[in-house]
Design a protein around this motif. Structure first.
Motif, PDB file in Angstrom:
ATOM      1  N   ASN A   1       0.826  -1.214   0.000  1.00 15.91           N
ATOM      2  CA  ASN A   1       0.000   0.000   0.000  1.00 15.91           C
ATOM      3  C   ASN A   1       0.860   1.262   0.000  1.00 15.91           C
ATOM      4  N   THR A   2       1.944   1.208   0.762  1.00 16.63           N
ATOM      5  CA  THR A   2       2.830   2.370   0.845  1.00 16.63           C
ATOM      6  C   THR A   2       3.427   2.675  -0.523  1.00 16.63           C
ATOM      7  N   MET A   3       3.889   1.647  -1.210  1.00 15.54           N
ATOM      8  CA  MET A   3       4.502   1.873  -2.526  1.00 15.54           C
ATOM      9  C   MET A   3       3.473   2.435  -3.511  1.00 15.54           C
ATOM     10  N   ILE A   4       2.249   1.905  -3.434  1.00 14.30           N
ATOM     11  CA  ILE A   4       1.203   2.425  -4.323  1.00 14.30           C
ATOM     12  C   ILE A   4       0.965   3.911  -4.055  1.00 14.30           C
ATOM     13  N   SER A   5       0.830   4.262  -2.766  1.00 12.44           N
ATOM     14  CA  SER A   5       0.510   5.667  -2.477  1.00 12.44           C
ATOM     15  C   SER A   5       1.701   6.577  -2.767  1.00 12.44           C
ATOM     16  N   CYS A   6       2.928   6.036  -2.705  1.00 10.72           N
ATOM     17  CA  CYS A   6       4.103   6.835  -3.084  1.00 10.72           C
ATOM     18  C   CYS A   6       4.008   7.259  -4.551  1.00 10.72           C
ATOM     19  N   TYR A   7       3.663   6.304  -5.405  1.00 12.83           N
ATOM     20  CA  TYR A   7       3.546   6.637  -6.834  1.00 12.83           C
ATOM     21  C   TYR A   7       2.391   7.595  -7.089  1.00 12.83           C
ATOM     22  N   VAL A   8       1.281   7.383  -6.383  1.00 15.10           N
ATOM     23  CA  VAL A   8       0.141   8.286  -6.558  1.00 15.10           C
ATOM     24  C   VAL A   8       0.536   9.710  -6.152  1.00 15.10           C
ATOM     25  N   ARG A   9       1.250   9.820  -5.031  1.00 13.09           N
ATOM     26  CA  ARG A   9       1.666  11.128  -4.532  1.00 13.09           C
ATOM     27  C   ARG A   9       2.526  11.863  -5.545  1.00 13.09           C
ATOM     28  N   HIS A  10       3.339  11.108  -6.280  1.00  5.95           N
ATOM     29  CA  HIS A  10       4.217  11.727  -7.268  1.00  5.95           C
ATOM     30  C   HIS A  10       3.565  11.828  -8.650  1.00  5.95           C
ATOM     31  N   GLY A  11       2.287  11.557  -8.714  1.00  3.54           N
ATOM     32  CA  GLY A  11       1.574  11.698  -9.988  1.00  3.54           C
ATOM     33  C   GLY A  11       1.864  10.587 -10.990  1.00  3.54           C
ATOM     34  N   LEU A  12       2.484   9.502 -10.518  1.00  8.40           N
ATOM     35  CA  LEU A  12       2.782   8.393 -11.438  1.00  8.40           C
ATOM     36  C   LEU A  12       1.725   7.301 -11.264  1.00  8.40           C
TER      37      LEU A  12
ATOM     38  N   VAL B   1      -7.295   0.245   2.399  1.00  4.60           N
ATOM     39  CA  VAL B   1      -6.307   1.286   2.086  1.00  4.60           C
ATOM     40  C   VAL B   1      -5.801   1.128   0.649  1.00  4.60           C
ATOM     41  N   THR B   2      -5.634  -0.129   0.221  1.00  3.94           N
ATOM     42  CA  THR B   2      -5.194  -0.375  -1.157  1.00  3.94           C
ATOM     43  C   THR B   2      -6.205   0.250  -2.119  1.00  3.94           C
ATOM     44  N   LEU B   3      -7.474  -0.050  -1.881  1.00  2.00           N
ATOM     45  CA  LEU B   3      -8.512   0.420  -2.804  1.00  2.00           C
ATOM     46  C   LEU B   3      -8.602   1.938  -2.810  1.00  2.00           C
ATOM     47  N   SER B   4      -8.362   2.533  -1.660  1.00  2.00           N
ATOM     48  CA  SER B   4      -8.408   3.988  -1.560  1.00  2.00           C
ATOM     49  C   SER B   4      -7.380   4.620  -2.503  1.00  2.00           C
ATOM     50  N   SER B   5      -6.138   4.146  -2.450  1.00  2.00           N
ATOM     51  CA  SER B   5      -5.087   4.694  -3.316  1.00  2.00           C
ATOM     52  C   SER B   5      -5.334   4.347  -4.775  1.00  2.00           C
ATOM     53  N   VAL B   6      -5.816   3.129  -5.009  1.00  2.00           N
ATOM     54  CA  VAL B   6      -6.051   2.694  -6.389  1.00  2.00           C
ATOM     55  C   VAL B   6      -7.140   3.563  -7.043  1.00  2.00           C
ATOM     56  N   LEU B   7      -8.177   3.908  -6.271  1.00  2.00           N
ATOM     57  CA  LEU B   7      -9.233   4.766  -6.821  1.00  2.00           C
ATOM     58  C   LEU B   7      -8.686   6.141  -7.194  1.00  2.00           C
ATOM     59  N   LYS B   8      -7.770   6.634  -6.378  1.00  2.00           N
ATOM     60  CA  LYS B   8      -7.162   7.925  -6.685  1.00  2.00           C
ATOM     61  C   LYS B   8      -6.408   7.848  -8.005  1.00  2.00           C
ATOM     62  N   ALA B   9      -5.665   6.739  -8.165  1.00  2.00           N
ATOM     63  CA  ALA B   9      -4.899   6.547  -9.400  1.00  2.00           C
ATOM     64  C   ALA B   9      -5.845   6.422 -10.596  1.00  2.00           C
ATOM     65  N   CYS B  10      -6.948   5.682 -10.424  1.00  2.00           N
ATOM     66  CA  CYS B  10      -7.925   5.517 -11.514  1.00  2.00           C
ATOM     67  C   CYS B  10      -8.489   6.871 -11.927  1.00  2.00           C
ATOM     68  N   GLY B  11      -8.785   7.707 -10.952  1.00  2.00           N
ATOM     69  CA  GLY B  11      -9.320   9.037 -11.244  1.00  2.00           C
ATOM     70  C   GLY B  11      -8.313   9.856 -12.039  1.00  2.00           C
TER      71      GLY B  11
END
Length: 467
Positions: free
Chosen positions: A137-148, A169-179
């Motif tokens: 989850n941390t790695m996913i949100s790191c990429y989301v934070r950097h716009g990747l 928590v995984t789904l939360s970050s993944v939804l952000k990335a999907c958006g």
DNA sequence: GTAGGGTTAG
């Protein structure tokens, strides 16, 4: 007991109470778990500098730290956005063998990303032997934070490939990335997973509203909002309001805003953006009134939105007086800008560009700190960034607002001689300078020169509603 | 001891 003695005793007692923390720090061989507890308390309370100085103090007399010392310390470095200190802690992590701790390694991944060092973050993640769901989850949100976002989704795919069970928590970050990538198809599938999971529905519901808003599917966003049967909080209301505003559905935004029991600073800020966009001055005034009534009018972001709203609605005099009310805060913001600038250079190792120097000169000039203005100008010259006129124009403005006419005239000379005068902003700075000292003849000459050169200042615009 | 939701402008 004499009054003097009593007073002295009281003072001594107070001094002892105040120094308790320091005395505690000075006991070097105190039980490590007690010290770890104190350190993590500081971090949890947001006293990150204090946590760091406790660590520095401890380091003078001992080096037997463990994962429970270093993990919260890494969190402190994240909050401080300081990868240099973070790297020092990383050394201790290696030295003390805490690398094998999944939690500590995860904190390292998070720290590097929050300090802007995404490469180190990914490296630390790759090095992990065992990765639990929090690490993924941390790695996913790191990429989301950097716009990747694509990379974030790639990590999610890898996670599923390895059959790691995901969490809310995984789904939360993944939804952000999907958006962010407007991945409607994937986002809808995640929506289904959220429904199946049936947990943490308020947070995930907020994420879903955000995702559908990003994909311009406001009907779906609304459906998620309406179907949510748990109690709704500010965040989900704010997500819906902001979704409507970003999709230019202002009436709907106002309607939702009006349905809220009590406004909050975030929803009112979004509301002001809507008023600015559709030039609805009366609605804007209404929101301004609410902001005052609920004590949000000092909030910086709301104030900026307010200023923007009045300016866009053509009420420039109100915008102006709001702006004029702000000098005290501007001086403070000058100081914040300076801190930012220093952090940029020293902590993050970035070289400021001409715009950055110009911005700092502008802030310091408005705060009346001319001595610092000249120091910054000298360092900009040394750094070789005085090129396009941005720095000189800012310097000239600083001279103008501080009525330093002699220096101003020298700067005009430099500007005309050294800069590429294709930039209309430079001409405007000179013209404003002469206007402020009543040299209208010069202003007229400059304007006609500009006209001859075919230069025009990009005009500010407003969209007015005529009543 | 580690991870996740809502806000302005340019």
């Amino acid at each position: 007991m004499s009054q003097a003695t009593r007073l002295t005793r009281n003072l001594n007692l107070r001094a002892v109470a105040g120094d308790a923390h320091q005395l505690f720090d000075k006991i070097p061989q105190r039980d490590l778990s007690t010290l770890n507890a104190l350190l993590s308390t500081h971090v949890r309370r947001g006293d990150v500098e204090r946590a760091w100085s406790l660590f520095v103090e401890l380091h003078r007399s001992r080096s037997d730290f463990d994962a429970y010392t270093l993990t919260p310390l890494l969190k402190a470095c994240s909050a401080l956005c300081d990868h240099q200190r973070g790297r020092q802690v990383h050394c201790f992590v290696v030295k003390t063998g805490s690398e094998s701790e999944v939690v500590t390694k995860t904190a390292l991944v998070d720290m590097y990303s929050k300090c802007g060092q995404l490469g180190d973050s990914a490296m630390a993640f790759e090095e992990m032997g065992i990765k639990d769901v929090v690490a993924w989850n941390t790695m996913i949100s790191c990429y989301v934070r950097h716009g990747l976002s694509e990379r974030a989704l790639g990590v999610f795919a890898a996670m599923q490939w390895r059959r790691v069970e995901f969490s809310e928590v995984t789904l939360s970050s993944v939804l952000k990335a999907c958006g962010a990538v407007k991945g409607v198809w994937l986002g809808r599938q995640v929506h289904a997973l959220v429904v199946v999971m049936g947990r943490d529905l308020l947070v995930l519901g907020t994420n879903l509203v955000g995702f559908y808003s990003d994909c311009a599917l406001m009907g779906e966003a609304r459906k998620v909002f309406d179907c949510l049967h748990c109690g709704k909080d500010d965040a989900i209301y704010n997500a819906l309001v902001s979704g409507y505003v970003h999709n230019k559905m202002y009436e709907e935004a106002f309607y939702v805003l009006g349905g809220m029991k009590q406004p909050n600073v975030v929803s009112l800020t979004s509301g002001l953006v809507a008023c600015a966009a559709c030039s609805d001055l009366s609605k804007g005034k209404e929101i301004h009134g609410l902001a005052i009534r609920f004590g949000f009018d000092l909030d910086t972001q709301l104030r900026n939105a307010l200023l923007n709203m009045y300016a866009k609605c053509g009420s420039t005099s109100t915008a102006r007086s709001l702006f004029d009310e702000m000098p005290q805060k501007n001086v403070v913001s000058g100081l914040e800008g300076q801190e930012c600038f220093v952090a940029m250079k020293e902590k993050h190792g970035l070289d400021p560009s001409e715009e950055h120097y110009a911005c700092l000169i502008d802030l310091l000039g408005r705060a009346g700190r001319m001595e610092q203005v000249w120091n910054v100008f000298d360092s900009a010259s040394e750094a070789g960034v005085v090129q396009n006129g941005g720095v000189l124009a800012a310097l000239l403005n600083a001279c103008r607002v501080n009525m330093d006419i002699q220096s101003g005239e020298r700067v005009v000379g430099k500007l005309l001689f050294k800069s590429k005068m294709e930039n209309p902003g430079n001409w405007v700075a000179i013209s404003n300078f002469y206007a402020s000292i009543g040299r209208w003849d010069q202003v007229k000459d400059l304007r006609s020169l500009m006209y001859e050169k075919g230069l025009q200042k990009v005009a500010g615009s407003s969209w007015l509603t005529l009543e």
